[in-house]
Write an enzyme that holds these catalytic residues in place. Structure first.
Site, short mmCIF file in Angstrom:
data_model
loop_
_atom_site.label_atom_id
_atom_site.label_comp_id
_atom_site.label_asym_id
_atom_site.label_seq_id
_atom_site.Cartn_x
_atom_site.Cartn_y
_atom_site.Cartn_z
N MET A 51 0.85 -1.18 0.00
CA MET A 51 0.00 0.00 0.00
C MET A 51 0.89 1.24 0.00
O MET A 51 1.75 1.38 0.86
CB MET A 51 -0.90 0.01 1.23
CG MET A 51 -1.77 -1.23 1.35
SD MET A 51 -2.89 -1.37 -0.05
CE MET A 51 -3.70 -2.89 0.35
N CYS A 52 0.68 2.14 -0.94
CA CYS A 52 1.62 3.24 -1.14
C CYS A 52 0.90 4.53 -1.49
O CYS A 52 -0.31 4.57 -1.66
CB CYS A 52 2.59 2.89 -2.26
SG CYS A 52 3.37 1.27 -2.09
N THR A 53 1.69 5.60 -1.59
CA THR A 53 1.19 6.89 -2.07
C THR A 53 2.20 7.42 -3.09
O THR A 53 3.40 7.42 -2.82
CB THR A 53 1.03 7.90 -0.93
OG1 THR A 53 0.21 7.33 0.10
CG2 THR A 53 0.41 9.20 -1.43
#
Length: 476
Positions: free
Chosen positions: A1-3
């Site tokens: 899960m990243c941005t």
């Protein structure tokens, strides 16, 4: 899960292309920095993910000549490279985990047996591709033929442009060139929207529109083809986990724009910032946790039940900012700034594309804390600070902010000296780059160790006050 956060060259303060991303999974996932030398392969040699205990049994022919490249992989497989540059200056950041709609996946599922995943992307693209567009085309062809093993978004940057690719279903994908005068933000969502097969700044799988129309995910009578609507998930999970991050980033750089936080699908895909953006702004994004607001999960006592998921979370194992300055030689103009662990409590250290080697402790680390690896030096400090964030974090953040300013000044001096020296003595310029870059890393590590001892001292003092058990003379 990243941005993910991407800045086009014409809206950056100095003309740089900028890509930034946080990589979030587990705080126990030590990250390494590796330099892969150029290598020649015999005909028929294959890249096999299973040789490194990767996620799938992806197999792909090795190139006759693999270019030199860097990667920031996890400790266990030496794969899953988060970011890297190759010898001709192509940068890749991957991947942003995104989610296709369930009914589309039921028809064209991910190939979880032998499809390509984030385990492989850096190690497949960087040895082979020379431009951002070439990297997109290569990855797209692999998705079409081998399938994607999961949903992902990937950024590609060379000294002329930035492209961003998103998967749809197992064999469908869409990529777009990031316009030079805008920024782009994504938080675990498919964000790309309208696709025109005739557009020169877009690429896609050849059956992208046909598949969606055939299976009822797109009706041409209702308007232009919308990739996100046709292929990607958009439900209540996005409203609190994903939308707030994009909303927050757009609020930072377009404060005059008022929009509902739960209006995620309608957020502009690209926005022109109200001021020019910089590497420092990208670092700010990577550190964001809705600072000071009612949704800040750290500053008012740790709150793991806060519904809005921030960019900077404790389980971030590294965050990076990629800077490409086309007017400079790749060796000095291309930089990856890496913050090991949680970006909010870490320091972004520069790794130049021309760096020829790093110390051994940048190449080691496991899921067990140790006293050697660079990852665990930063992670130990962050873990300690989180025991009393309100008291310890200001000390650490101030020190790292001052260090980053000092590093910027040293970088400017190094780059000036390198540019003057490389004209007459490239070997000496390379030696200078190696020496000064390693000095900057060592200085930052030393500061991290100093801060760890300072915070331990404060924690010791606090605990002693609480449980002193003094006698009447308060001595023994």
């Amino acid at each position: 899960m990243c941005t993910t956060f991407i800045v086009g060259g014409k809206c950056s303060a100095d003309g740089s292309f900028i890509m930034a991303r946080s990589a979030d999974s587990s705080a126990l996932k030590a990250q390494l920095f590796l330099i892969h030398p150029a290598k020649d392969y015999a005909a028929g040699e294959m890249y096999r993910t299973k040789d490194h205990n990767g996620a799938t049994d992806f197999v792909y022919p090795q190139p006759a000549h693999a270019m030199r490249y860097t990667s920031v992989p996890n400790w266990q497989t030496k794969l899953h490279g988060a970011v890297g540059f190759n010898e001709v200056g192509l940068a890749v950041t991957g991947t942003e985990s995104i989610f296709a709609r369930d009914d589309a996946l039921a028809i064209d599922p991910y190939n979880k047996e032998s499809g390509i995943t984030e385990d492989d992307i850096i190690d497949i693209i960087l040895p082979r591709a020379k431009t951002a567009k070439e990297g997109v085309e290569l990855l797209g062809k692999i998705i079409e033929t081998h399938g994607a093993g999961e949903g992902f978004g990937v950024g590609f940057c060379d000294d002329k442009e930035i492209w961003y690719l998103e998967t749809g279903t197992g064999h469908q994908w869409f990529a777009q060139r990031i316009p030079d005068d805008v920024y782009f933000a994504s938080g675990n969502q498919g964000r790309l929207r309208f696709y025109d097969p005739e557009a020169q700044d877009q690429l896609a799988s050849p059956t992208l529109v046909e598949f969606a129309e055939k299976n009822g995910f797109y009706d041409p009578a209702k308007g232009p083809f919308d990739f996100a609507a046709a292929y990607t998930r958009n439900d209540e999970r996005d409203r609190i986990y994903n939308d707030p991050r994009v909303w927050q980033i757009q609020k930072l750089f377009n404060p005059s724009v008022i929009q509902p936080v739960d209006d995620g699908r309608e957020f502009a895909v690209f926005m022109k910032p109200e001021r020019k953006l910089s590497v420092e702004d990208a670092k700010r994004v990577m550190r964001d946790h809705f600072d000071g607001s009612e949704h800040d999960p750290y500053s008012n006592g740790l709150n793991g039940k806060e519904p809005w998921r921030p960019v900077s979370v404790f389980r971030t194992y590294e965050a990076h900012v990629v800077q490409v300055r086309p007017w400079m030689p790749h060796a000095i103009g291309d930089v990856i700034y890496i913050a090991f662990g949680m970006a909010d409590l870490s320091c972004f250290m520069p790794f130049y594309q021309g760096l020829e080697s790093v110390p051994e402790h940048y190449q080691i680390g496991t899921d067990q804390a140790d006293s050697a690896s660079v990852y665990w030096k930063f992670r130990k400090l962050q873990t300690l600070v989180m025991t009393n964030y309100e008291v310890y974090a200001p000390l650490v953040k101030k020190a790292f902010a001052e260090q980053e300013q000092a590093l910027s000044a040293k970088q400017a001096k190094l780059e000036e000296e390198y540019m003057a020296l490389v004209k007459t003595d490239k070997e000496a310029a390379t030696a200078l780059l190696q020496k000064v870059n390693l000095e900057m890393l060592a200085e930052t590590e030393a500061l991290c160790e100093k801060l760890t001892n300072q915070v331990f001292t404060l924690a010791t003092e606090t605990i002693q006050k609480d449980i002193f058990f003094a006698n009447r003379s308060k001595k023994d």
